[in-house]
Motif scaffolding. Structure first.
Motif, PDB file in Angstrom:
ATOM      1  N   ILE A  52      24.042  42.758  44.228  1.00  0.00           N
ATOM      2  CA  ILE A  52      24.148  44.214  44.027  1.00  0.00           C
ATOM      3  C   ILE A  52      23.125  44.671  42.984  1.00  0.00           C
ATOM      4  N   VAL A  53      23.090  43.967  41.837  1.00  0.00           N
ATOM      5  CA  VAL A  53      22.180  44.358  40.747  1.00  0.00           C
ATOM      6  C   VAL A  53      20.721  44.241  41.182  1.00  0.00           C
ATOM      7  N   ASP A  54      20.351  43.106  41.770  1.00  0.00           N
ATOM      8  CA  ASP A  54      18.945  42.891  42.159  1.00  0.00           C
ATOM      9  C   ASP A  54      18.507  43.899  43.218  1.00  0.00           C
ATOM     10  N   THR A  55      19.401  44.180  44.175  1.00  0.00           N
ATOM     11  CA  THR A  55      19.048  45.127  45.246  1.00  0.00           C
ATOM     12  C   THR A  55      18.817  46.518  44.678  1.00  0.00           C
ATOM     13  N   LEU A  56      19.721  46.938  43.754  1.00  0.00           N
ATOM     14  CA  LEU A  56      19.573  48.281  43.166  1.00  0.00           C
ATOM     15  C   LEU A  56      18.342  48.351  42.264  1.00  0.00           C
ATOM     16  N   LYS A  57      18.050  47.233  41.566  1.00  0.00           N
ATOM     17  CA  LYS A  57      16.899  47.220  40.652  1.00  0.00           C
ATOM     18  C   LYS A  57      15.600  47.420  41.417  1.00  0.00           C
ATOM     19  N   ASN A  58      15.556  46.897  42.638  1.00  0.00           N
ATOM     20  CA  ASN A  58      14.296  46.872  43.387  1.00  0.00           C
ATOM     21  C   ASN A  58      14.208  47.876  44.529  1.00  0.00           C
ATOM     22  N   ASN A  59      15.222  48.742  44.650  1.00  0.00           N
ATOM     23  CA  ASN A  59      15.200  49.747  45.728  1.00  0.00           C
ATOM     24  C   ASN A  59      15.811  51.054  45.224  1.00  0.00           C
ATOM     25  N   LYS A  60      15.320  52.167  45.775  1.00  0.00           N
ATOM     26  CA  LYS A  60      15.861  53.455  45.337  1.00  0.00           C
ATOM     27  C   LYS A  60      16.665  54.160  46.432  1.00  0.00           C
ATOM     28  N   ASP A  61      16.859  53.471  47.559  1.00  0.00           N
ATOM     29  CA  ASP A  61      17.509  54.184  48.678  1.00  0.00           C
ATOM     30  C   ASP A  61      18.758  53.443  49.172  1.00  0.00           C
ATOM     31  N   ILE A  62      19.441  52.808  48.237  1.00  0.00           N
ATOM     32  CA  ILE A  62      20.618  52.010  48.616  1.00  0.00           C
ATOM     33  C   ILE A  62      21.896  52.739  48.216  1.00  0.00           C
ATOM     34  N   SER A  63      22.862  52.782  49.119  1.00  0.00           N
ATOM     35  CA  SER A  63      24.197  53.320  48.809  1.00  0.00           C
ATOM     36  C   SER A  63      25.210  52.189  48.890  1.00  0.00           C
ATOM     37  N   ILE A  64      26.344  52.412  48.257  1.00  0.00           N
ATOM     38  CA  ILE A  64      27.425  51.422  48.293  1.00  0.00           C
ATOM     39  C   ILE A  64      28.680  52.092  48.854  1.00  0.00           C
ATOM     40  N   ILE A  65      29.289  51.420  49.831  1.00  0.00           N
ATOM     41  CA  ILE A  65      30.596  51.840  50.327  1.00  0.00           C
ATOM     42  C   ILE A  65      31.581  50.747  49.893  1.00  0.00           C
ATOM     43  N   ALA A  66      32.488  51.107  48.987  1.00  0.00           N
ATOM     44  CA  ALA A  66      33.432  50.129  48.433  1.00  0.00           C
ATOM     45  C   ALA A  66      34.797  50.312  49.094  1.00  0.00           C
ATOM     46  N   LEU A  67      35.283  49.234  49.689  1.00  0.00           N
ATOM     47  CA  LEU A  67      36.526  49.312  50.478  1.00  0.00           C
ATOM     48  C   LEU A  67      37.651  48.460  49.873  1.00  0.00           C
ATOM     49  N   GLY A  68      37.402  47.897  48.706  1.00  0.00           N
ATOM     50  CA  GLY A  68      38.412  47.058  48.052  1.00  0.00           C
ATOM     51  C   GLY A  68      38.494  47.399  46.572  1.00  0.00           C
ATOM     52  N   PRO A  69      39.175  46.524  45.822  1.00  0.00           N
ATOM     53  CA  PRO A  69      39.185  46.700  44.365  1.00  0.00           C
ATOM     54  C   PRO A  69      37.758  46.726  43.828  1.00  0.00           C
ATOM     55  N   LEU A  70      37.550  47.394  42.671  1.00  0.00           N
ATOM     56  CA  LEU A  70      36.166  47.652  42.209  1.00  0.00           C
ATOM     57  C   LEU A  70      35.663  46.597  41.215  1.00  0.00           C
ATOM     58  N   THR A  71      36.219  45.391  41.309  1.00  0.00           N
ATOM     59  CA  THR A  71      35.849  44.329  40.363  1.00  0.00           C
ATOM     60  C   THR A  71      34.368  43.970  40.436  1.00  0.00           C
ATOM     61  N   ASN A  72      33.838  43.773  41.649  1.00  0.00           N
ATOM     62  CA  ASN A  72      32.408  43.427  41.794  1.00  0.00           C
ATOM     63  C   ASN A  72      31.530  44.537  41.211  1.00  0.00           C
ATOM     64  N   ILE A  73      31.894  45.767  41.512  1.00  0.00           N
ATOM     65  CA  ILE A  73      31.076  46.909  41.071  1.00  0.00           C
ATOM     66  C   ILE A  73      31.100  47.010  39.545  1.00  0.00           C
ATOM     67  N   ALA A  74      32.287  46.818  38.965  1.00  0.00           N
ATOM     68  CA  ALA A  74      32.404  46.876  37.495  1.00  0.00           C
ATOM     69  C   ALA A  74      31.552  45.785  36.854  1.00  0.00           C
ATOM     70  N   LYS A  75      31.611  44.577  37.388  1.00  0.00           N
ATOM     71  CA  LYS A  75      30.821  43.459  36.845  1.00  0.00           C
ATOM     72  C   LYS A  75      29.321  43.727  36.998  1.00  0.00           C
ATOM     73  N   ALA A  76      28.952  44.364  38.114  1.00  0.00           N
ATOM     74  CA  ALA A  76      27.521  44.654  38.333  1.00  0.00           C
ATOM     75  C   ALA A  76      27.029  45.678  37.316  1.00  0.00           C
ATOM     76  N   ILE A  77      27.843  46.698  37.043  1.00  0.00           N
ATOM     77  CA  ILE A  77      27.454  47.706  36.032  1.00  0.00           C
ATOM     78  C   ILE A  77      27.359  47.054  34.660  1.00  0.00           C
ATOM     79  N   MET A  78      28.310  46.156  34.351  1.00  0.00           N
ATOM     80  CA  MET A  78      28.282  45.446  33.056  1.00  0.00           C
ATOM     81  C   MET A  78      27.021  44.590  32.937  1.00  0.00           C
ATOM     82  N   THR A  79      26.575  44.074  34.088  1.00  0.00           N
ATOM     83  CA  THR A  79      25.393  43.194  34.103  1.00  0.00           C
ATOM     84  C   THR A  79      24.108  43.988  33.878  1.00  0.00           C
TER      85      THR A  79
END
Ligand code: RIB
Ligand code: CA
Length: 322
Positions: free
Chosen positions: A109-136
């Motif tokens: 998630i982090v590497d993809t967002l770092k290297n692209n400006k046209d990516i969206s995320i659709i989150a369908l479960g608990p937000l643990t991965n997303i929280a960890k990615a923001i912390m990273t």
């Protein structure tokens, strides 16, 4: 038309699996990766179930990334009572030999967002991965295009407590961290709208008549889920939450709502509740767009037409079933 590039973060899960089918069969989207988070089932089972959905959609080339195996602070509480021991209605499909499985969902998630400006995320479960990615790497999320989360509840009762919806209840610390630190508007597709999306016996019977591998898979994985809905909530059919988040991402006219500040309760009797400050008591900047209205028919027609492209004429003829 240019495809929208999406990462789907999910915990398959029966409705997640249906949502993956919808995303993979929508020409508007390019699913560049699927990240798995613990939730409905432990994360390794989620990977297996994602691979099954990819096999059904003939899309095993799409990479699947193993994510967090427990919430930020709570112990994992799964929903295998709802989705079955295997997470897909106790069909026990067995291991998919092919597939493109990798470790490191958070890094992806982090590497993809770092290297692209046209990516969206659709989150369908608990937000643990997303929280960890923001912390990273919080900076990387400045490149995020859009963020849709199936989760929460505004005016409707919860499904894990009187007030809490499962995804935000499983990891309330993760959910609240995302609402406080994403710095992008979170389109919250909550129970207020998803509870209106029901696969009725009529629609399931129609799907069965389409008699292909997709229809058989849907009928098979929803059987257990239909029984659960009758026993648990006295509903005939089954609520499919996650596909609505995908449909809304594709066509915003399917749902409507309002902009608001939202926080998630960490613990206590209201743990996991999404506190939506519609009346602006706290005077804080809006961090979310809360969906409250949905055109169920428009969703169902999109869902069926995209999954059964060769049956469009039948679907048009049986609109009343839908
Ligand atoms: O509360 C419903 C949500 O929790 C859905 O995403 C379902 O798959 C579970 O993850
Ligand atoms: Ca889910």
């Amino acid at each position: 038309m240019e495809k929208k590039k999406v990462i789907i973060d999910c915990d398959p899960g029966i409705d997640d699996s249906l949502a993956l089918l919808l995303a993979l069969k929508s020409e508007e989207l390019e699913v560049i990766g699927i990240t798995i988070v613990c939730g409905n089932v432990p994360v390794d089972l989620g990977v297996e179930n994602a691979l099954k959905a990819l096999e059904i959609a003939d899309a095993l080339h799409v990479p699947v990334y193993l994510g967090e195996n427990k919430p930020l602070k709570r112990e994992l509480v799964t929903a295998q009572d709802t989705h079955g021991e295997d997470g897909v209605g106790e069909c026990f499909f067995g291991k998919i030999k092919d597939g493109n499985v990798r470790d490191g969902a958070v890094d992806f998630i982090v590497d993809t967002l770092k290297n692209n400006k046209d990516i969206s995320i659709i989150a369908l479960g608990p937000l643990t991965n997303i929280a960890k990615a923001i912390m990273t790497d919080k900076e990387a999320f400045n490149n995020l295009s859009e963020f849709v989360s199936m989760g929460g509840a505004f005016r409707i009762h919860g499904n894990c407590s009187p007030v809490a919806e499962f995804n935000y209840w499983v990891d309330p610390h993760g959910a609240d961290y995302v609402f406080k630190n994403l710095n992008k508007k979170i389109h919250m597709v909550g129970l207020d709208v998803t509870r209106k999306i029901v696969l009725t016996p009529n629609i399931i019977e129609l799907i069965k008549r389409f008699n292909d591998n997709v229809s058989k898979y849907i009928v098979d994985i929803t059987r257990f889920y239909v029984d659960f809905h009758w026993n648990q909530e006295g509903i005939i059919g089954c609520v499919i939450n996650d596909p609505l988040a995908v449909a809304y991402f594709i066509d915003r006219s399917i749902c409507s709502g309002f902009s608001s500040y939202t926080e998630i309760v960490h613990d206590g009797i209201a743990m996991g509740q999404s506190i939506v400050d519609k009346e602006k008591f706290y005077g804080k900047e809006d961090n979310s767009y809360i969906l409250t209205e949905v055109d169920e028919k428009k969703f169902m027609l999109m869902f069926l037409e995209k999954l059964f492209k060769d049956k469009k004429n039948i679907l048009k003829a049986v609109k009343e079933v839908i």
